[in-house]
Scaffold this active site. Structure first.
Site, PDB file in Angstrom:
ATOM      1  N   GLY A 217      31.883  51.909  93.029  1.00 53.51           N
ATOM      2  CA  GLY A 217      31.373  52.640  91.866  1.00 53.51           C
ATOM      3  C   GLY A 217      32.088  53.976  91.684  1.00 53.51           C
TER       4      GLY A 217
ATOM      5  N   GLY B 282      22.937  50.504  89.485  1.00 49.47           N
ATOM      6  CA  GLY B 282      24.350  50.790  89.763  1.00 49.47           C
ATOM      7  C   GLY B 282      24.957  49.705  90.648  1.00 49.47           C
ATOM      8  CG  HIS B 283      23.604  49.225  94.689  1.00 43.63           C
ATOM      9  ND1 HIS B 283      22.467  49.979  94.754  1.00 43.63           N
ATOM     10  CD2 HIS B 283      24.460  49.754  95.594  1.00 43.63           C
ATOM     11  CE1 HIS B 283      22.619  50.922  95.671  1.00 43.63           C
ATOM     12  NE2 HIS B 283      23.824  50.817  96.196  1.00 43.63           N
TER      13      HIS B 283
ATOM     14  CE  LYS C 236      25.631  59.021  92.683  1.00 38.90           C
ATOM     15  NZ  LYS C 236      25.746  58.660  94.067  1.00 38.90           N
TER      16      LYS C 236
ATOM     17  CD  GLN D 147      32.310  55.080  99.052  1.00 34.27           C
ATOM     18  OE1 GLN D 147      31.646  55.585  99.939  1.00 34.27           O
ATOM     19  NE2 GLN D 147      31.810  54.179  98.218  1.00 34.27           N
TER      20      GLN D 147
ATOM     21  CG  HIS E  48      20.604  52.135  92.363  1.00 28.35           C
ATOM     22  ND1 HIS E  48      21.824  52.058  91.722  1.00 28.35           N
ATOM     23  CD2 HIS E  48      20.821  52.913  93.463  1.00 28.35           C
ATOM     24  CE1 HIS E  48      22.712  52.771  92.379  1.00 28.35           C
ATOM     25  NE2 HIS E  48      22.138  53.297  93.456  1.00 28.35           N
TER      26      HIS E  48
HETATM   27  P1  AMP Z   1      25.862  52.722  98.497  1.00 25.06           P
HETATM   28  O1  AMP Z   1      24.832  51.640  98.707  1.00 25.06           O
HETATM   29  O2  AMP Z   1      25.262  54.021  98.066  1.00 25.06           O
HETATM   30  O3  AMP Z   1      26.839  52.831  99.640  1.00 25.06           O
HETATM   31  O4  AMP Z   1      26.722  52.261  97.253  1.00 25.06           O
HETATM   32  C1  AMP Z   1      27.360  51.001  97.221  1.00 25.06           C
HETATM   33  C2  AMP Z   1      28.302  50.961  96.059  1.00 25.06           C
HETATM   34  O5  AMP Z   1      27.580  51.158  94.852  1.00 25.06           O
HETATM   35  C3  AMP Z   1      29.362  52.071  96.118  1.00 25.06           C
HETATM   36  O6  AMP Z   1      30.608  51.538  95.701  1.00 25.06           O
HETATM   37  C4  AMP Z   1      28.841  53.084  95.134  1.00 25.06           C
HETATM   38  O7  AMP Z   1      29.861  53.862  94.537  1.00 25.06           O
HETATM   39  C5  AMP Z   1      28.195  52.170  94.095  1.00 25.06           C
HETATM   40  N1  AMP Z   1      27.207  52.920  93.314  1.00 25.06           N
HETATM   41  C6  AMP Z   1      26.204  53.691  93.788  1.00 25.06           C
HETATM   42  N2  AMP Z   1      25.537  54.269  92.769  1.00 25.06           N
HETATM   43  C7  AMP Z   1      26.135  53.855  91.623  1.00 25.06           C
HETATM   44  C8  AMP Z   1      25.921  54.100  90.225  1.00 25.06           C
HETATM   45  N3  AMP Z   1      24.942  54.903  89.795  1.00 25.06           N
HETATM   46  N4  AMP Z   1      26.745  53.507  89.344  1.00 25.06           N
HETATM   47  C9  AMP Z   1      27.754  52.698  89.763  1.00 25.06           C
HETATM   48  N5  AMP Z   1      27.999  52.411  91.052  1.00 25.06           N
HETATM   49  C10 AMP Z   1      27.214  52.986  91.971  1.00 25.06           C
END
Ligand code: AMP
Length: 293
Positions: free
Chosen positions: A150, A36-37, A152, A156, A34
């Site tokens: 992130g 965020g990624h 978020k 972590q 999304h």
């Molecule tokens: P994930 O695929 O959920 O493991 O997330 C991969 C990376 O994207 C991690 O570093 C998360 O912190 C970051 N991330 C997930 N959601 C968001 C968001 N809404 N805003 C910024 N970074 C994000």
């Protein structure tokens, strides 16, 4: 953009960049991308010569009753979004590539992983052990100059920074601001689990954090800020799994705000979705260097 599935192919693909001293940025993800990624991927692509994304739904960071089997997966869409964001190389291994028979090493950060999402009475430390083990492997394979995470997932990010320092990884750990939907809900792959009714309630999480942040001026008691958040949550019928104020760097409990950056973090279950969110107060900028509200 190239997609590789084997660690050897990944090393080979990166060898010319390393020989030519080009900078490498790494963005670890579990896919279901999304905005965020994409914000992390665009930063890696803008700041580094080579942008690498890993795409791996890491079984080791899911607990027994958690959503590993139904975690959203859409490789083609993820590849298209990654290419759009300027990614050069995607590492998308199978579980057997990452954890072959006989795999028995784990990386565990102490202390910081016992609280919030790692509280043994809740999700347990196994979650973070899974995260730090996979991120350690990725840092070893890719040897990035910068690895992007992130805000978020605030805990972590703190845990990974600790690991990178303790284990002498050369990579800079960059933490970028949380990207939100227009109504304030933090973007998350798990938002897909929300029913329409829960999706309408979900912005209360961010409203609650903002209400807490409004109270959290220097000298204010953490319990007063958390009470303001709790009132906002209960107005939406949400009982948090946790709602806490902690030091943004070492995650120690905060009783009163004193101008040091403090993290106000919460987790809540809305139907099948376990959502987390946070704000940082006491700093004009968040750890990623941009406004966090
Ligand atoms: P994930 O695929 O959920 O493991 O997330 C991969 C990376 O994207 C991690 O570093 C998360 O912190 C970051 N991330 C997930 N959601 C968001 C968001 N809404 N805003 C910024 N970074 C994000």
């Amino acid at each position: 953009m190239r997609i590789v599935a084997a660690a050897g192919e990944l090393r080979d693909a990166l060898a010319p960049a390393r020989r030519e001293a080009r900078t490498i940025g790494l963005v670890p993800t579990m896919g279901a991308l999304h905005e965020g990624h994409s914000s992390l991927l665009r930063a890696a692509s803008a700041e580094c010569d080579v942008a690498v994304m890993s795409l791996f739904v890491n079984p080791a960071q899911f607990g027994p009753g958690e959503d590993l089997a139904r975690y959203p997966r859409d490789r083609e869409r993820d590849a298209a979004l990654a290419a759009d964001a300027g990614v050069d190389l995607v590492y998308a291994p199978a579980a057997e590539e990452v954890y072959p028979a006989g795999f028995s090493t784990t990386v565990e950060v102490g202390g910081l992983t016992d609280v919030l999402c790692g509280d043994p009475n809740r999700r347990g430390r196994g979650h973070f052990r899974g995260v730090t083990t996979i991120v350690a492997k990725l840092l070893n394979l890719v040897e990035p100059d910068v690895a992007y995470f992130g805000q978020k997932d605030a805990q972590q990010a703190v845990v990974i920074k600790r690991m990178a320092t303790d284990l002498d990884y050369g990579a800079r750990i960059a933490v970028l601001p949380t990207v939100r939907e227009p109504d304030g809900l933090a973007m998350s792959s798990r938002n897909a689990y929300l029913t329409p009714a829960d999706r309408r309630r979900a912005p209360a999480l961010h409203r609650a954090l903002r209400a807490a942040a409004d109270v959290a001026v220097p000298g204010a008691a953490a319990r007063d800020a958390l009470a303001a958040a709790r009132a906002e949550l209960s107005g939406a019928g949400i009982e948090p799994e946790y709602l806490e104020a902690r030091d943004a760097e070492d995650l120690s409990p905060v009783e009163a705000f004193n101008g040091r950056p403090a993290l106000i973090a919460l987790a809540a279950r809305l139907g099948d979705a376990r959502l987390i969110d946070n704000v940082v107060v006491g700093a004009t900028t968040d750890p990623g260097g941009q406004e966090n509200r």
